[in-house]
Each structure stands twice: as structure tokens, then as C-alpha cells.
Design an enzyme around this catalytic site. Structure first.
Site, PDB file in Angstrom:
ATOM      1  N   HIS A  51       0.866  -1.183   0.000  1.00  0.00           N
ATOM      2  CA  HIS A  51       0.000   0.000   0.000  1.00  0.00           C
ATOM      3  C   HIS A  51       0.900   1.230   0.000  1.00  0.00           C
ATOM      4  CE1 HIS A  51      -3.398   2.524   1.827  1.00  0.00           C
ATOM      5  NE2 HIS A  51      -3.828   2.082   0.660  1.00  0.00           N
ATOM      6  N   ARG A 126      31.673  12.454   7.259  1.00  0.00           N
ATOM      7  CA  ARG A 126      31.281  11.139   7.774  1.00  0.00           C
ATOM      8  C   ARG A 126      30.291  11.280   8.925  1.00  0.00           C
ATOM      9  NH1 ARG A 126      36.932  10.583   6.675  1.00  0.00           N
ATOM     10  NH2 ARG A 126      37.449  11.131   8.843  1.00  0.00           N
ATOM     11  N   CYS A 146      11.979   1.779  15.870  1.00  0.00           N
ATOM     12  CA  CYS A 146      12.562   0.536  15.350  1.00  0.00           C
ATOM     13  C   CYS A 146      13.647   0.871  14.325  1.00  0.00           C
ATOM     14  CB  CYS A 146      11.486  -0.336  14.716  1.00  0.00           C
ATOM     15  SG  CYS A 146      10.273  -0.959  15.893  1.00  0.00           S
TER      16      CYS A 146
END
Length: 264
Positions: A51, A126, A146
């Protein structure tokens, strides 16, 4: 996408049964990396239907700094409903950390604006990093992040992105995460005048919930289809000005949707 199917097969072959916060149970491996060359097509899983509307609206919501589900609900996106409180609030989740990360001194940082400016100023840096993991605010979040940290890398006029995800729900969540961060990489490249390079997806605990095993086995019987293309509105110059209609996925063909319950 072979990279994603290889992850699924690895978890089935090597996974260790673990208990989890939701009580559902998982089979899990630790430490897995996938690499996608974004010039070869937009990495959307084709062995089940995704979706994309939800993926685009969620990313725009993150980029706006919003942490209330109202915008998502108004656009037919329900993926955060289970974690919202009675007012629709989620606490200082992704959007808050991306756009107004608060340090111990109370100073806030717009990490998205900073990293875009830094890519333009110092592309060889970096330190092109955005973090959603703010230990001081984890207990205020409906769900700790997460997908918690991403880093950009510029070489030969191309922008690459690596995501570190501490926990990956491989059947339901990971396909969304791949597409979302691939889209983000395209958007950042667009507003910094770069081409796209690779999206590198590194997952710590890569798991399948035990009630998704049969769905994944079905996916593994399906032949992947050609990847679609992403088209962005060339007139947009700021990442914060993108709207849903400025983002188009062209040529997405997939196998049928496979239903799976979300573990809350």
C-alpha cells in the site's frame, strides 16, 4: 526483490525461537544487511501488494515533525492507530526526533534540515547522520523507534543511505521500511542536486512473527516482478514542500495482497 526473499528464507532456515513483547512469539536472526542499487528501479516488494499510499503519507508525516495520527487518518492511513492515545498522540516519536531532537540542555535540533545543509556544504563528511533514538525521551514514546538511525554518503555525484533498524518485523514492516527509506533517499538527492546511489538496510533483530510463517512461505513461491520507477515533481526544491501528488510510482505490478495481523 531477491534481497528481501533471501532474508525471509534465512530466517526460516536459521531463525531462533524467541519470546517477544507482544506475546506472539518470533523466529529471529541477528544482524542482516541488504543492498539496493536505486538506479536499477524503486525497491518495492512485488511478491505481495504494498500500500504505497500509506508509505508516502507516513514519510511526509515524519518530515512534517507531526506526532499525532490525525493527518494519517484524514488520508486513510491507519498503521499507527493501535499505538495512539485517546487524543491521537504518540509522544515524541520519529517526526519529533527528526525535526526537533531535544538534548539534555534543552536545545532542539532540526536534524533533517541540518543533514541536507551539511550534504550541500560538506558532502565528504562522515557525520551525515540522523538519529531517532533519544534515550531521555524513550519513556514518553508510544513505541520506541525501530528504524532508529540513518547515514548519508556522497560519492561520484551519487547519494547513498544506510539505515540501522534495531528490530524488523520482516513480513509486515520491513517491506514498508525499504520503500520508505528508498523514497527518502530519492527526495534528499533531489533537493541536494545529486543522483541516487545505494540504499543499504542493516537490521539487528530480523524476525518473523510465528503467525506470519505461512504467509512468508507463500511469498517465497512467487516469482518477483520487475521493479517500478519513482518520479518526483522536478519543481519541488525543499524537502518540506513535497506533497502526496508530487510523488509517483510508475509501473508497479505485484502478486496479490497477503493478509497478516499486526502484533501490538
Amino acid at each position: 526483490m531477491k534481497q528481501y526473499l533471501d532474508l525471509c528464507q534465512r530466517i526460516l532456515d536459521e531463525g531462533v525461537i524467541k519470546e517477544d513483547r507482544t506475546g506472539t512469539g518470533t523466529t529471529s536472526v541477528f544482524g542482516h544487511q541488504m543492498r539496493f542499487d536505486l538506479s536499477e528501479g524503486f525497491p518495492m516488494v512485488t511478491t505481495k501488494k504494498l500500500h504505497m499510499k500509506s508509505i508516502i503519507h507516513e514519510l511526509l508525516w515524519f518530515l512534517s515533525g507531526d506526532t499525532n495520527v490525525r493527518y494519517l487518518q484524514e488520508n486513510g492511513v491507519r498503521i499507527w492507530n493501535e499505538w495512539a492515545d485517546e487524543n491521537g498522540d504518540l509522544g515524541p516519536v520519529y517526526g519529533s526526533q527528526w525535526r526537533s531532537f531535544t538534548g539534555r540542555d534543552g536545545k532542539t535540533v532540526d536534524q533533517i534540515q541540518w543533514v541536507i545543509d551539511e550534504i550541500k556544504r560538506n558532502p565528504d563528511s562522515r557525520r551525515l547522520i540522523v538519529s531517532a533514538w533519544n534515550p531521555a525521551e524513550l519513556d514518553k514514546m508510544a513505541l520506541p523507534p525501530c528504524h532508529l538511525l540513518f547515514q548519508f554518503y556522497v560519492a561520484n555525484g551519487k547519494l547513498s543511505c544506510q539505515l540501522y533498524q534495531r528490530s524488523g518485523d520482516t513480513f509486515l514492516g520491513v517491506p514498508f521500511n525499504i520503500a520508505s527509506y528508498a523514497l527518502l533517499t530519492h527526495m534528499v538527492a533531489h533537493v541536494t542536486g545529486l543522483e541516487v546511489g545505494d540504499f543499504v538496510h542493516t537490521i539487528g533483530d530480523a524476525h518473523l512473527y510465528l503467525n506470519h510463517i505461512e504467509q512468508v512461505k507463500l511469498q517465497l513461491t512467487r516469482e518477483p516482478k520487475p521493479l517500478p520507477k519513482l518520479v518526483l515533481n522536478p519543481d519541488v526544491t525543499s524537502i518540506f514542500d513535497f506533497k502526496y501528488e508530487d510523488i509517483e510510482i510508475v509501473g508497479y505490478e505485484s502478486h496479490p495482497h497477503i493478509k497478516g495481523e499486526v502484533a501490538v
